[in-house]
Design an enzyme around this catalytic site. Structure first.
Site, short mmCIF file in Angstrom:
data_model
loop_
_atom_site.label_atom_id
_atom_site.label_comp_id
_atom_site.label_asym_id
_atom_site.label_seq_id
_atom_site.Cartn_x
_atom_site.Cartn_y
_atom_site.Cartn_z
N GLU A 95 0.83 -1.21 0.00
CA GLU A 95 0.00 0.00 0.00
C GLU A 95 0.87 1.26 0.00
OE1 GLU A 95 -3.17 0.82 3.33
OE2 GLU A 95 -1.16 1.33 4.04
N ASP A 345 -9.33 1.53 7.00
CA ASP A 345 -9.47 1.41 5.55
C ASP A 345 -10.56 2.33 5.03
OD1 ASP A 345 -7.47 -0.49 5.45
OD2 ASP A 345 -8.68 -2.01 4.44
#
Length: 465
Positions: A95, A345
């Site tokens: 990420e 998230d």
């Protein structure tokens, strides 16, 4: 690497389909990117650019103990190597590596881009044919290149693909791993066509690695003082204990669910559902035009599906969405078995639909969603809303996070103009670049959000200086 199976769709058919794509009414068509910070706050474009550049310099080249998340670590035959670290957890994640590459290509920082990509290819991409995740990037690595995980997370792959396509357009393709277009095409094909492979743990990332066995206790990180203090406050052990994982069979397949045209939470088939924050229709529209011809129709469909998914997963009153949801939009439980919630998230979801609205302007429902979330959070207090909530709006923490503020402020790209979105813009403008132990996720979202709101996060489709 595994070989993608032959695809029978004729390129001419895919090309004809691509020609029918609706270009929408956003920046892809107009080539105009709004600088909301200048528009709504009255700051100059020059001040906006200086602020973005200053944030990049602090996060990539600032003080190594308190400011920087980018670290160069020698070189190999392909050139310099560098990683982006989650400072609090002392690891490097696909990420963050791909976010770093995206920030670098947007701002024209080729050295940093190439160094991050070189580290990703050298350490993170699975090359051991006995690992069912062959070809994917491990989602977490030690900063020394040792494994912290041997499975993949699709959000990293998605950002790698988009950053590499932009690099190909901006700088042209080089040789080997720097043939950006070829690398992006390969990752994108793998996301859809990875075969179903079953094997028994433990696995390796590279054939020469020792087998990876997750420890009962997490790797010690001297940096995560916040989590340690929270555990002490709640009477929980630190570091948290994890039960020993006996060998188990794992089946890994594609990163997308073909029948639903939707990205999966993980490619392990035993773990269900999707993650709304992984849905990136703004990127999918470009893949429907730039990907290998046989892949384009799928991503055009996926863009439309993701827009519907945002609506299905957002709470009808608060607009908050869950970290994970089933393919029909039903929230899935958190890992501790509690009901699905708005958590770390989830911060990114509002930014995802708002950037899609800015680039493509295809879905008026995204304005409704941004208005709903921003109104709810403003009611909680823009300077103090919590960073986790139940979906119906009950706080689940006492921490106010810069990264969540930044992502929520990007909602202004889709929101109805007015006092509420302007208040988010002003709050973000007045917030300093994140520093200290939590600077990784907060800092990455801060930087990319400032670029979105300052009109400097763009579709790169031609060479640029």
């Amino acid at each position: 690497m595994f070989a993608a199976p032959a695809v029978t769709a004729a390129p001419a058919v895919a090309t004809a389909q691509a020609a029918k794509l609706d270009d929408g009414s956003g920046a892809y068509r107009t080539r105009r990117y709004r600088n909301l910070l200048a528009e709504r706050l009255g700051v100059s474009p020059q001040d906006t650019h200086r602020k973005i550049e200053s944030a990049f310099q602090q996060l990539f080249h600032g003080d190594g103990q308190e400011q920087r998340i980018y670290f160069e670590t020698g070189a190999n035959a392909d050139g310099p190597l560098a990683y982006v670290t989650d400072w609090a957890n002392n690891d490097a994640r696909s990420e963050g590596m791909s976010y770093g590459m995206m920030s670098a290509v947007q701002l024209g920082k080729k050295r940093e881009f190439d160094a991050l990509w070189n580290w990703s290819k050298t350490y993170m991409q699975t090359t051991d044919p006995a690992n069912p995740s062959l070809g994917y990037f491990a989602w977490s690595m030690g900063t020394d290149g040792s494994a912290r995980a041997v499975g993949a997370a699709p959000d990293g792959e998605e950002y790698y693909v988009m950053a590499l396509y932009f690099a190909a357009k901006r700088w042209g393709n080089g040789k080997g791993i720097y043939n950006y277009q070829k690398e992006a095409d390969a990752i994108l094909r793998g996301m859809r066509h990875h075969p179903l492979v079953s094997a028994t743990t433990p696995f390796r990332i590279h054939p020469q690695d020792p087998p990876f066995v997750e420890p009962d206790l997490p790797w010690p990180s001297p940096n995560n003082r916040y989590e340690q203090a929270q555990a002490a406050k709640e009477g929980k052990p630190w570091p948290p204990h994890r039960p020993h994982h006996a060998p188990r069979q794992v089946t890994v397949g594609p990163m997308v669910d073909e029948s639903h045209a939707m990205v999966r939470f993980v490619p392990e088939t035993s773990i269900p559902g999707s993650d709304p924050s992984y849905h990136l229709p703004a990127f999918y529209e470009l893949w429907a035009r730039w990907a290998p011809p046989q892949e384009r129709a799928f991503w055009a469909r996926a863009a439309a599906v993701s827009r519907d998914y945002f609506v299905k997963t957002a709470h009808a009153q608060t607009g908050l969405g869950p970290d994970r949801a089933d393919f029909d939009g039903t929230p899935l439980p958190m890992w501790d078995g509690t009901p699905g919630a708005f958590s770390y998230d989830s911060w990114r979801t509002i930014s995802n639909w708002s950037v899609d609205y800015s680039w493509w302007g295809k879905d008026a429902r995204q304005t409704v969603l941004s208005d709903r979330v921003q109104t709810f959070l403003a009611g909680q207090g823009i300077d103090r809303f919590a960073d986790r909530y139940t979906l119906d709006g009950k706080p689940m923490s006492t921490r106010h996070s810069t990264g969540m503020l930044a992502a929520a402020a990007v909602g202004g790209l889709a929101a109805t103009p007015g006092q509420v979105p302007d208040a988010f813009l002003k709050a973000l403008w007045d917030t300093p670049v994140p520093a200290g132990e939590q600077r990784y996720f907060d800092g990455m979202l801060y930087l990319m959000s400032m670029m979105h709101l300052g009109g400097e996060f763009r579709i790169i489709d031609r060479p640029q200086p």
